[in-house]
Write a protein that holds these residues in place. Structure first.
Motif, PDB file in Angstrom:
ATOM      1  N   THR A  75      -4.236  26.021  -3.928  1.00 38.66           N
ATOM      2  CA  THR A  75      -3.237  27.014  -4.291  1.00 38.66           C
ATOM      3  C   THR A  75      -1.882  26.330  -4.483  1.00 38.66           C
ATOM      4  OG1 THR A  75      -2.742  27.429  -1.980  1.00 38.66           O
ATOM      5  CG2 THR A  75      -4.427  28.817  -2.987  1.00 38.66           C
ATOM      6  N   GLU A  76      -0.989  27.024  -5.111  1.00 43.63           N
ATOM      7  CA  GLU A  76       0.345  26.480  -5.319  1.00 43.63           C
ATOM      8  C   GLU A  76       1.021  26.234  -3.963  1.00 43.63           C
ATOM      9  OE1 GLU A  76       1.656  25.544  -8.152  1.00 43.63           O
ATOM     10  OE2 GLU A  76      -0.200  26.112  -9.182  1.00 43.63           O
ATOM     11  N   CYS A  77       1.892  25.275  -3.928  1.00 43.50           N
ATOM     12  CA  CYS A  77       2.552  24.918  -2.660  1.00 43.50           C
ATOM     13  C   CYS A  77       3.380  26.061  -2.098  1.00 43.50           C
ATOM     14  CB  CYS A  77       3.424  23.683  -2.859  1.00 43.50           C
ATOM     15  SG  CYS A  77       2.477  22.168  -3.106  1.00 43.50           S
ATOM     16  N   SER A  78       3.864  26.912  -2.973  1.00 46.48           N
ATOM     17  CA  SER A  78       4.685  28.031  -2.520  1.00 46.48           C
ATOM     18  C   SER A  78       3.857  29.223  -2.056  1.00 46.48           C
ATOM     19  CB  SER A  78       5.633  28.470  -3.637  1.00 46.48           C
ATOM     20  OG  SER A  78       4.882  28.878  -4.771  1.00 46.48           O
ATOM     21  N   PHE A  79       2.538  29.110  -2.148  1.00 42.89           N
ATOM     22  CA  PHE A  79       1.666  30.217  -1.792  1.00 42.89           C
ATOM     23  C   PHE A  79       1.686  30.426  -0.277  1.00 42.89           C
ATOM     24  CE2 PHE A  79      -2.453  31.759  -0.340  1.00 42.89           C
ATOM     25  CZ  PHE A  79      -2.577  32.933  -1.063  1.00 42.89           C
ATOM     26  N   SER A  80       1.716  31.673   0.158  1.00 38.13           N
ATOM     27  CA  SER A  80       1.672  31.982   1.583  1.00 38.13           C
ATOM     28  C   SER A  80       1.031  33.339   1.762  1.00 38.13           C
ATOM     29  CB  SER A  80       3.069  31.962   2.194  1.00 38.13           C
ATOM     30  OG  SER A  80       3.875  32.973   1.599  1.00 38.13           O
ATOM     31  N   CYS A  81       0.539  33.591   2.969  1.00 32.36           N
ATOM     32  CA  CYS A  81      -0.049  34.875   3.314  1.00 32.36           C
ATOM     33  C   CYS A  81       0.979  35.716   4.045  1.00 32.36           C
ATOM     34  CB  CYS A  81      -1.286  34.675   4.194  1.00 32.36           C
ATOM     35  SG  CYS A  81      -2.627  33.809   3.365  1.00 32.36           S
ATOM     36  N   ASN A  82       0.761  37.022   4.035  1.00 32.66           N
ATOM     37  CA  ASN A  82       1.646  37.934   4.735  1.00 32.66           C
ATOM     38  C   ASN A  82       1.334  37.931   6.223  1.00 32.66           C
ATOM     39  OD1 ASN A  82       2.875  38.765   2.300  1.00 32.66           O
ATOM     40  ND2 ASN A  82       1.203  40.229   1.921  1.00 32.66           N
ATOM     41  N   ALA A  83       2.260  38.507   6.975  1.00 32.93           N
ATOM     42  CA  ALA A  83       2.035  38.641   8.409  1.00 32.93           C
ATOM     43  C   ALA A  83       0.793  39.484   8.643  1.00 32.93           C
ATOM     44  CB  ALA A  83       3.248  39.288   9.074  1.00 32.93           C
ATOM     45  N   GLY A  84      -0.008  39.054   9.610  1.00 35.65           N
ATOM     46  CA  GLY A  84      -1.262  39.740   9.892  1.00 35.65           C
ATOM     47  C   GLY A  84      -2.424  39.194   9.101  1.00 35.65           C
ATOM     48  N   GLU A  85      -2.187  38.168   8.263  1.00 33.71           N
ATOM     49  CA  GLU A  85      -3.249  37.581   7.454  1.00 33.71           C
ATOM     50  C   GLU A  85      -3.339  36.086   7.724  1.00 33.71           C
ATOM     51  OE1 GLU A  85      -2.895  40.481   3.506  1.00 33.71           O
ATOM     52  OE2 GLU A  85      -2.003  38.466   3.488  1.00 33.71           O
ATOM     53  N   PHE A  86      -4.507  35.521   7.335  1.00 34.12           N
ATOM     54  CA  PHE A  86      -4.677  34.081   7.410  1.00 34.12           C
ATOM     55  C   PHE A  86      -5.314  33.599   6.120  1.00 34.12           C
ATOM     56  CE2 PHE A  86      -8.809  35.604   8.531  1.00 34.12           C
ATOM     57  CZ  PHE A  86      -9.702  34.620   8.146  1.00 34.12           C
ATOM     58  N   LEU A  87      -5.168  32.332   5.804  1.00 35.32           N
ATOM     59  CA  LEU A  87      -5.704  31.751   4.585  1.00 35.32           C
ATOM     60  C   LEU A  87      -7.110  31.218   4.856  1.00 35.32           C
ATOM     61  CD1 LEU A  87      -5.257  30.901   1.632  1.00 35.32           C
ATOM     62  CD2 LEU A  87      -4.351  28.737   2.505  1.00 35.32           C
ATOM     63  N   SER A 103      -1.439  37.226  13.436  1.00 32.40           N
ATOM     64  CA  SER A 103      -0.852  36.040  12.805  1.00 32.40           C
ATOM     65  C   SER A 103       0.536  36.385  12.289  1.00 32.40           C
ATOM     66  CB  SER A 103      -1.728  35.527  11.657  1.00 32.40           C
ATOM     67  OG  SER A 103      -1.468  36.264  10.471  1.00 32.40           O
ATOM     68  N   LEU A 104       1.338  35.347  12.118  1.00 29.08           N
ATOM     69  CA  LEU A 104       2.671  35.516  11.535  1.00 29.08           C
ATOM     70  C   LEU A 104       2.667  35.294  10.031  1.00 29.08           C
ATOM     71  CD1 LEU A 104       4.777  33.574  14.192  1.00 29.08           C
ATOM     72  CD2 LEU A 104       4.191  35.996  14.150  1.00 29.08           C
ATOM     73  N   GLY A 105       1.510  35.014   9.472  1.00 26.07           N
ATOM     74  CA  GLY A 105       1.424  34.773   8.034  1.00 26.07           C
ATOM     75  C   GLY A 105       1.779  33.358   7.665  1.00 26.07           C
ATOM     76  N   THR A 106       3.022  32.975   7.876  1.00 25.80           N
ATOM     77  CA  THR A 106       3.462  31.616   7.532  1.00 25.80           C
ATOM     78  C   THR A 106       3.962  30.880   8.761  1.00 25.80           C
ATOM     79  OG1 THR A 106       5.706  32.365   7.057  1.00 25.80           O
ATOM     80  CG2 THR A 106       4.138  32.376   5.236  1.00 25.80           C
ATOM     81  N   GLY A 107       3.502  31.255   9.919  1.00 26.26           N
ATOM     82  CA  GLY A 107       4.053  30.602  11.097  1.00 26.26           C
ATOM     83  C   GLY A 107       3.117  30.624  12.280  1.00 26.26           C
ATOM     84  N   ILE A 108       3.655  30.138  13.400  1.00 27.17           N
ATOM     85  CA  ILE A 108       2.929  30.078  14.655  1.00 27.17           C
ATOM     86  C   ILE A 108       3.831  30.589  15.759  1.00 27.17           C
ATOM     87  CG2 ILE A 108       1.332  28.206  14.095  1.00 27.17           C
ATOM     88  CD1 ILE A 108       3.335  26.241  15.158  1.00 27.17           C
ATOM     89  N   ARG A 109       3.227  31.093  16.820  1.00 26.63           N
ATOM     90  CA  ARG A 109       3.983  31.634  17.952  1.00 26.63           C
ATOM     91  C   ARG A 109       3.427  31.055  19.235  1.00 26.63           C
ATOM     92  NH1 ARG A 109       4.041  37.641  17.771  1.00 26.63           N
ATOM     93  NH2 ARG A 109       6.026  37.390  16.696  1.00 26.63           N
ATOM     94  N   PHE A 110       4.320  30.789  20.161  1.00 29.31           N
ATOM     95  CA  PHE A 110       3.951  30.285  21.485  1.00 29.31           C
ATOM     96  C   PHE A 110       4.429  31.310  22.510  1.00 29.31           C
ATOM     97  CE2 PHE A 110       4.643  26.698  18.676  1.00 29.31           C
ATOM     98  CZ  PHE A 110       3.474  25.975  18.831  1.00 29.31           C
ATOM     99  N   TYR A 257       1.049  28.142   5.328  1.00 32.93           N
ATOM    100  CA  TYR A 257      -0.224  28.852   5.461  1.00 32.93           C
ATOM    101  C   TYR A 257      -0.698  28.762   6.905  1.00 32.93           C
ATOM    102  CZ  TYR A 257      -2.576  24.323   5.532  1.00 32.93           C
ATOM    103  OH  TYR A 257      -2.994  23.058   5.847  1.00 32.93           O
ATOM    104  N   THR A 258      -1.457  29.750   7.325  1.00 26.55           N
ATOM    105  CA  THR A 258      -2.082  29.770   8.630  1.00 26.55           C
ATOM    106  C   THR A 258      -3.575  29.924   8.401  1.00 26.55           C
ATOM    107  OG1 THR A 258      -0.157  30.789   9.653  1.00 26.55           O
ATOM    108  CG2 THR A 258      -2.239  30.994  10.820  1.00 26.55           C
ATOM    109  N   SER A 259      -4.334  28.948   8.803  1.00 22.56           N
ATOM    110  CA  SER A 259      -5.769  28.949   8.519  1.00 22.56           C
ATOM    111  C   SER A 259      -6.572  29.664   9.584  1.00 22.56           C
ATOM    112  CB  SER A 259      -6.272  27.507   8.388  1.00 22.56           C
ATOM    113  OG  SER A 259      -6.039  26.798   9.586  1.00 22.56           O
ATOM    114  N   GLU A 260      -5.895  30.136  10.630  1.00 25.64           N
ATOM    115  CA  GLU A 260      -6.636  30.828  11.685  1.00 25.64           C
ATOM    116  C   GLU A 260      -5.683  31.773  12.396  1.00 25.64           C
ATOM    117  OE1 GLU A 260      -9.196  29.768  15.712  1.00 25.64           O
ATOM    118  OE2 GLU A 260      -8.862  28.252  14.173  1.00 25.64           O
ATOM    119  N   CYS A 261      -6.166  32.926  12.823  1.00 25.63           N
ATOM    120  CA  CYS A 261      -5.347  33.885  13.552  1.00 25.63           C
ATOM    121  C   CYS A 261      -5.346  33.540  15.036  1.00 25.63           C
ATOM    122  CB  CYS A 261      -5.886  35.303  13.344  1.00 25.63           C
ATOM    123  SG  CYS A 261      -5.747  35.888  11.645  1.00 25.63           S
TER     124      CYS A 261
END
Length: 999
Positions: A75-87, A103-110, A257-261
């Motif tokens: 996918t294009e480098c600018s491609f991202s998923c919305n919050a609540g989704e994973f790639l 999921s945060l869509g484009t991020g991670i949470r601790f 991208y987030t490949s896993e929730c």
């Protein structure tokens, strides 16, 4: 470094937790369907210049290159998923997270901190760069950020602890987190370094202390590598352990991208697909990791909100309930009500459990508080302005008086409308919807709370004050109002009661703390700023958290609270005021500034010279308090000040001083001090000797949480203005910032007591042995000050003395010194001493300080020169007179005059000698002649051969000098023997020149 989107990176979030149970058959089917992918995973290649990338399969075992799928265009480098989704990397499409995950869509949470998550590092170091402190660096190895389950806590010692995390962003993103920062004794900074190791802008680096619980903080991140730093350094120089900084819920966006929730952590759940966050389980329920719903606790168990397990209910005791009063009814009665402490965690059905006492017993309502009256339905309402009450009926203030407005609470049937109470959790520091204090008739006391380490909060908010007119006129030294409260604490463990003051909705500042049980006592705090002010009482039973409540019998009680001069307040009495208005009423005109009120006549009278007026008791001449020695009152008689001059009389002369050259503020830093962990700090003092017409000019600031404020806008930071103030300075090499940190400002001198040469004044002593005195014959001039701050350790407040010593060798402004035996300016923490040596501290020069030197006469001119006496012990004052020149006679002139006079005198003496000698000769001749005639008889005639001498002839010379005798012979002739008849014999010559004959 692996990308945060990788599955093995995210696996850290599930480590150490119990997975949701899955039937074994389903597990086998799942394994069979994914076995062919178990040897590799998908990753994206780096983006090229066109923004494109490839999806490639990466084996888990290095070197395995068979049976791998071919690379395909990603996918294009600018491609991202919305919050609540994973790639989903298999088909490169976004899919919603399953139930129990988010999921945060484009991020991670601790948000789980049972241990330090993968990718985080906690480092500790001693920021002191001095080699002498290098050996103490080893003490900092254990000073790190500590995971505490729901959050991570900083260190509380003087070491520098850094929590860091590195992340590579595929696009611009953000980092946000929640933090709890209650104590300014810790420096807390958060910053980000980019690929070039350049930190982000400083305006977001220095964190501000939190006022109410957790606060949210967000910082933008750039594409590429970003290293996040949370850094703390504590400095508990007052031997008080500060409260740690807490951080939780760190979220980073921009990983593309987030490949896993993420599975929901225990105590939370997600009941639908595509969740971007997980919900907390309600009280008395629990959940495990990755749950889609919460499970109810068994009836014999309980849990708090967001719990992962349930606890067994204990048997109820008398510590699990409390009592309160209902509002008064129309008959003026109240009911005593017993209630279980919320949340109720005990069981009434267990053996030995107590039952809740019966409620509803009616008693007479206590009277209303002063300034209030009881309405027909037995409620209490404030009296209108211009009237007063003792808690029953309102009475108009008589003519010539005005109401003394304020708030006085001594009856506690209901909580006053301007007070509120709550509970701050001692576990996660969140405010709960609970009552922290309960009313109990003649006092108010702390409720049970949810846990023994909760903070019971009581807050009183005052919108402003109405100080007397004389106080309003002076903006530098005033008592706007005061608050006095009577309290008591009953404790079996290490309880603490805090009293805090907040100004203009700023963070509450702790004013005083009481530990352990304290008997019934009163405390007064002086208010010096006319702003909206909040007063907060916080009570904590213990700092240790346990599942059950054990110390609910440990309580704090407040019996009365009295605040004076409150805007829109009520009055319990009326005070006389001056008869200045023709229509005298309840709001009569006050006296002008500096005038007191005569109680009998109600008229205004000016205070005598060198006195000041008590701001809150302006009645009678006794309200005019004399100023101390060396000071005088200002125009409105509100303060005593020194105008930088001083005079001292001695039997021999009067010494006058002018310290104007020392009027500017000066600073002084004590020697470096080190805490137990080697942190270097300084005690920094700011002094203004005589102020500006009594207006204090020394300012000490607390800029720990305000380092982002530009210079010139320091008014937003916490600061103290005084004659002398002190702050703790942490040097720049310790903080790593371009400026040093100033913290914990303290006022050491609010009032000038007096100026004198005596060592003791008003109970304050300046010991002479603290500073070695050189014997110059001029005593030190001592300025005595006192502070308004009264603490438990300094029950009489702090005091300060400044010795001003004449030192002719030290030019203006001179030098400031601290006592050699007390390097921090004080030996007991309450009394501070300074020595100021300067030439400007010498008395003004007078005629007694110089003498005249007269020169010799040269060329008819004589000079008189004036010089200072050595050593010169004066400055300023009169100047040396100009050199004086006079006309004089030289030695040559007087020598000539002397020689001439001597010559004339010698000639005169010679002439006189000759004259008298000649005269003497004539007398001798006449005498001889008389003798000769006396020897003849009356009838005898002179001899024939004698020559006749005619009358008038002078022949003396012939008779005397005809002989050839020497001078001695002549003298002998004159001294010849007398004849026997008593006459002298006179030698006569014969005419023939023969021998002499004696006649």
């Amino acid at each position: 470094m692996a990308e945060p989107g990788h599955s093995h990176h995210l696996s850290a979030r599930v480590r150490g937790r119990t997975e949701r149970r899955i039937p074994r058959l389903w597990r086998l089917l799942l394994w069979a369907g994914t076995a062919f992918q178990s040897e590799y995973h998908y990753e994206y290649t780096a983006c090229d210049s066109t923004g494109s990338r490839w999806r490639v399969a990466v084996p888990h075992t290095p070197g395995l290159c068979t049976s791998l799928p071919d690379p395909i265009k990603g996918t294009e480098c600018s491609f991202s998923c919305n919050a609540g989704e994973f790639l989903d990397m298999k088909d490169q499409s976004c899919k919603p997270c399953a139930e129990g995950r988010y999921s945060l869509g484009t991020g991670i949470r601790f948000d789980e901190w049972d241990e330090l998550p993968h990718g985080f590092a906690s480092l500790s170091a001693n920021m002191e760069l001095d080699d002498s402190a290098a050996e103490s660096t080893g003490n900092c190895t254990s000073s790190k950020w500590v995971p505490r389950g729901d959050y991570i806590a900083s260190n509380t010692d003087e070491c520098t602890a850094t929590l860091m995390y590195a992340v590579n962003l595929k696009q611009s993103g953000t980092v946000n987190f929640e933090y709890y920062y209650p104590d300014s004794s810790i420096i807390f900074e958060f910053f980000v370094q980019n690929d070039q190791c350049q930190p982000n802008a400083d305006d977001s680096r220095w964190m501000k202390t939190t006022e109410k619980g957790w606060e949210f903080h967000s910082v933008e991140l750039n594409r590429g590598n970003n290293v996040l730093y949370w850094r703390t350094t504590a400095f508990s120089v007052w031997t008080k352990v500060p409260k740690p900084v807490l951080v939780r819920n760190i979220a980073i966006t921009g990983v593309a991208y987030t490949s896993e929730c993420f599975p929901c952590k225990p105590g939370t759940y997600a009941d639908k697909q595509g969740s971007s966050f997980c919900k907390l389980c309600p009280a008395n329920s629990y959940s495990n990791k990755g749950e889609t719903s919460c499970h109810q606790c068994d009836p014999d168990k309980y849990s708090e909100k967001g719990s992962s397990s349930c606890n067994v209910r204990p048997a109820c005791t008398d510590k699990d309930y409390f009592y309160t009063h209902t509002a008064c009814d129309a008959n003026g009665e109240t009911q005593l009500m017993y209630k279980w402490a919320k949340p109720k965690i005990c069981s009434e059905d267990l053996e030995g459990a107590v039952k809740l006492p019966a409620s509803g017993v009616k008693t007479h309502c206590p009277p209303c508080n002063p300034g209030f009256f009881k309405t027909n339905n037995s409620t209490c309402q404030p009296c209108p302005y211009g009237s007063y009450s003792n808690g029953s009926d309102c009475t108009r203030c008589p003519a010539g008086t005005e109401p003394a407005v304020g708030f006085e609470y001594k009856w506690w049937n209901t909580l006053p409308t301007n007070m509120e109470t709550t509970v701050l959790s001692g576990i996660n520091f969140e405010y709960k919807g609970m009552t922290g204090w309960e009313v109990a008739g003649d006092h108010i006391y702390t409720a049970a709370g949810a846990s023994d380490n909760d903070f019971m909060i009581l807050t009183l908010v005052v919108p402003g004050f109405r100080p007397p007119q004389s106080v309003m006129a002076d903006t530098e030294n005033k008592e706007v109002a005061r608050i006095t409260f009577v309290f008591e604490t009953l404790c079996s463990v290490n309880c603490e009661l805090y009293f805090m003051v907040g100004v203009n909705s700023r963070t509450n500042t702790p004013v005083e703390t009481w530990k352990g049980s304290k008997g019934k006592q009163s405390y007064t705090y002086i208010i010096e700023e006319n702003t909206t002010t909040s007063f907060t009482w916080a009570f904590q039973r213990t700092t240790f958290h346990e599942a059950s409540r054990k110390y609910t019998n440990d309580v704090a009680k407040i019996y009365s609270i009295n605040v004076t001069n409150v805007m829109n307040g009520v009055a319990s009495y009326c005070r006389p005021c001056a008869l200045e208005a023709s229509d005298v009423g309840s709001s009569c005109t006050s006296c002008p500034a500096g005038y007191y009120i005569d109680r009998d006549s109600g008229t205004c009278h000016s205070c005598p010279t060198n006195t000041i007026l008590k701001a809150h008791q302006p009645y009678g001449v006794q309200a005019c308090v004399p100023c101390g020695p060396g000071t005088k009152n200002n125009k409105i008689h509100s303060l005593c000040y020194n105008d930088c001059t001083f005079s001292r009389n001695t039997p021999t002369r009067t010494f006058n001083y002018n310290f104007s050259a020392l009027a500017n503020t000066v600073t002084l830093a004590g020697g470096p001090s080190f805490t137990s962990k080697g942190l270097k700090y300084f005690h920094h003092f700011t002094l203004s000797l005589c102020g500006n017409q009594g207006r204090k000019m020394s300012v000490c600031t607390d800029n720990v949480t305000d380092l982002r404020i530009p210079e010139g806008e320091s008014g937003f930071s916490k600061s103290i203005t005084a004659y002398v103030c002190q702050a703790v300075i942490i040097p720049p090499e310790v903080t790593g910032y371009k400026a040093g940190v100033s913290s914990q400002p303290v006022s050491l001198a609010d009032r000038l007591i007096g100026v004198t040469t005596d060592m003791t004044l008003d109970g304050i002593t300046s010991p002479a042995e603290l500073f070695h005195l050189e014997s110059l014959g001029i005593p030190d001039v001592i300025f005595f000050y006192r502070s308004n701050d009264v603490t438990q350790s300094c029950s009489s407040g702090r005091s300060t003395t400044i010795r001003v010593r004449c030192s002719p060798q030290k030019t203006v402004p001179g030098s400031l010194l601290l006592p050699g035996t007390c390097s921090d300016g004080t030996c007991d923490g309450c009394n501070f001493h300074f020595l100021w040596e300067s030439a400007a501290a010498c008395p003004l020069c007078s005629v007694a300080d110089y003498h005249a030197i007269v020169s010799s006469c040269v060329a008819g001119i004589q000079k008189t020169t004036y010089v200072w006496r050595e050593p010169k012990l004066c400055s300023g004052g009169i100047s040396l007179p100009e050199q004086r020149v006079t006309i004089c006679k030289t030695i040559d002139f007087w020598l000539k005059v002397g020689i001439s006079a001597g010559t004339c005198t010698a000639i005169l003496l010679t002439v006189l000698t000759c004259y008298f000698w000649k005269k003497n000769q004539k007398l001798e001749y006449k005498y001889s002649k008389l003798v000769m005639n006396a020897t003849l008889k009356d009838c005898d005639l002179p001899a024939a051969d004698s020559c006749a001498i005619m009358e008038g002839e002078d022949v003396e010379d012939d008779l005397i000098f005809t002989s050839k005798k020497s001078l001695f012979g002549k003298i002998k002739s004159f001294t010849s023997k007398r004849t026997p008849d008593g006459f002298d014999s006179v030698p006569l010559k014969t005419s023939s020149g023969g021998l002499d004959m004696d006649l």
